[in-house]
Design an enzyme around this catalytic site. Structure first.
Site, mmCIF file in Angstrom:
data_model
loop_
_atom_site.group_PDB
_atom_site.id
_atom_site.type_symbol
_atom_site.label_atom_id
_atom_site.label_comp_id
_atom_site.label_asym_id
_atom_site.label_seq_id
_atom_site.Cartn_x
_atom_site.Cartn_y
_atom_site.Cartn_z
ATOM 1 N N GLY A 45 0.820 -1.501 -0.260
ATOM 2 C CA GLY A 45 0.292 -0.138 -0.171
ATOM 3 C C GLY A 45 1.310 1.332 -0.205
ATOM 4 O O GLY A 45 0.530 2.320 -0.785
ATOM 5 N N ASP A 65 0.381 0.115 13.518
ATOM 6 C CA ASP A 65 1.530 -1.170 12.786
ATOM 7 C C ASP A 65 1.325 -1.915 13.966
ATOM 8 O O ASP A 65 1.648 -3.500 13.722
ATOM 9 C CB ASP A 65 2.246 -0.605 11.939
ATOM 10 N N ARG A 115 2.112 -8.475 9.606
ATOM 11 C CA ARG A 115 2.256 -8.699 11.037
ATOM 12 C C ARG A 115 1.509 -9.597 12.108
ATOM 13 O O ARG A 115 1.808 -9.831 12.851
ATOM 14 C CB ARG A 115 1.607 -7.332 11.187
#
EC number: 2.5.1.19
Length: 438
Positions: A97, A324, A398
């Site tokens: 992204g 994140d 993640r």
């Protein structure tokens, strides 16, 4: 059957000095900005992972020369601020992204046609929040359906873009960066005001290339570069270690009994250190040492050892500095005394996967009844039983790394699609194995 990674519990704790890869955000930006120069830029500690290599591939397709003289290093030689050339085929942003959104800003002012594609995950992610301000500047960008999904085409605007003052409804470094990069080519200064300050690597790096950048409160402003000679590429950029990657060891070192770790050369840019602040509030034993600066960015060595944690409340005001790290924070919360309440994290719905749903479902397999999903966050009830389970990364790097840390801290885990770690940390599982055997 999908690939599986079996994580064993770290019964003797984690010990040692894990190698933290180069910062992902800065690796992207270093290649992009170096590609607009006309002299070679030697980039050290570049993150050689799938997302950043997507940016390399796009820049090469635009006529920029990129060479890899050694592992973790590259030399980028552009053809000047106005030297990008029309690509011969469709540009592929892969899963990244950051590549797509920042390149939209960089390429919207260019005098040629191009089309972007990406993988299945990126093709589902909405691009409207970037298209809206770029459209106000005069850009002509067209995506598929009402969500402006990929494939996406950029058509020459036919005239210079307009400088604007944009009030962003969200604090997003990707949105801000796309607007500021387009602002290099506008007829007047361009500013972005956010509800909270998002990571500022773009502003810092632009200043390092001689661009006039001003920052005041939640507003960042860039001035157009009117002469090629005013855009000055540095000879060298050293990328600090990625604090988002370090976060897995900061949490693992806190919740795995008997752990003691030292993480060297980690970036501690204040727009990125929300995880340090929250872990400190939770009672983690973390020390930041040897603070210094390199290339306008702060970095330090960070030590961590096992601690008893307690639950905290995390809200929207810190989310731009923490977003994140929410998956790995969820792992810490499961080992904390009391409840951890996370709100203001609706941005996680439109990441590589819906991370709020993924955390609730996949972490919930290991800690049944411990996680409640909210519209914009999670309630995590700590110190409840955690069992070994078969979980799925959902193709999200993640999630894969956070589930691995949770498994190492508990009774183990079986992770499907573990290769998603290639997006940001290809050597992650090797590091885990080394620490567990230290």
């Amino acid at each position: 059957m999908s690939e599986m990674k079996i994580i064993a519990p770290a019964v003797h704790g984690w010990r040692g000095e894990p190698v933290i890869p180069g910062d992902k955000s800065m690796s992207h930006r270093s290649v992009m900005l170096a590609g607009l120069g006309s002299t070679p830029v030697h980039i050290k500690n570049f993150l050689h992972a799938a997302d950043c290599l997507s940016t390399v591939g796009v820049m090469r397709a635009l006529g920029v020369r990129v060479e890899f003289p050694a592992d973790g290093e590259l030399v980028v030689t552009g053809r000047g601020l106005h030297g990008l050339s029309e690509p011969a085929s469709v540009l592929d942003a892969g899963n990244s992204g950051t590549t797509l959104r920042l390149m939209m800003g960089l390429l919207a002012p260019q005098p040629f046609f191009l089309t972007f594609t990406g993988d299945a995950s990126l093709s589902r992610r909405p691009m409207g929040r970037v298209l809206l301000p770029l459209g106000q500047m005069g850009a002509r960008i067209y995506g598929r359906n009402d969500n402006n999904n990929l494939p996406l085409s950029i058509v020459p605007a036919g005239k210079k873009l307009c400088g604007i003052s944009y009030d962003s409804p969200v604090a997003s470094a990707q949105v801000k960066s796309a607007i500021l990069l387009a602002g290099l080519y506008t007829d007047a200064p361009t500013s972005v005001t956010e509800p909270f300050v998002s990571r500022d690597h773009t502003e810092r790096m632009l200043a390092g290339f001689g661009v006039r950048v001003e920052r005041e409160g939640c507003t960042a402003r860039v001035y157009p570069v009117t002469r090629e000679e005013d855009y000055i590429a540095p000879e060298e950029i050293t990328v600090p270690g990625d604090i988002s990657s370090a976060a897995y060891f900061l949490v693992g070192g806190s919740i795995i009994k008997g752990s003691r770790l030292l993480l060297k050369n980690v970036g501690i840019n204040l727009t990125r250190t929300g995880i340090l602040d929250v872990l400190a509030q939770m009672g983690a034993h973390i020390a930041v040492k040897n603070e210094r600066t390199s290339g306008g960015e702060a970095l330090a060595d960070i030590s961590v050892e096992t601690a008893e944690l307690h639950g905290v409340r995390v809200g929207a005001e810190i989310m731009p500095r923490l977003v994140d790290e929410i998956p790995i924070l969820a792992a810490a919360a499961l080992f904390a005394e009391g409840d951890t309440v996370i709100t203001g994290a609706g941005e996680l719905r439109v990441k590589e996967t819906d991370r709020l749903r993924a955390i609730a479902d996949e972490f919930g397999k290991m800690a049944p009844g411990s996680i409640e999903e909210l519209e914009d966050g999670l309630i995590i009830r700590g110190k409840r039983p955690i069992c070994k389970a078969r979980v799925h990364s959902r193709g999200d790097h993640r999630m894969a790394m956070s589930l691995a840390v949770l498994g190492a801290a508990a009774d183990g885990a079986e992770i499907e699609e573990p290769d998603s770690v290639q997006i940001s940390y290809p050597a992650f599982f090797e590091q885990l194995d080394r620490l567990a055997g230290a």
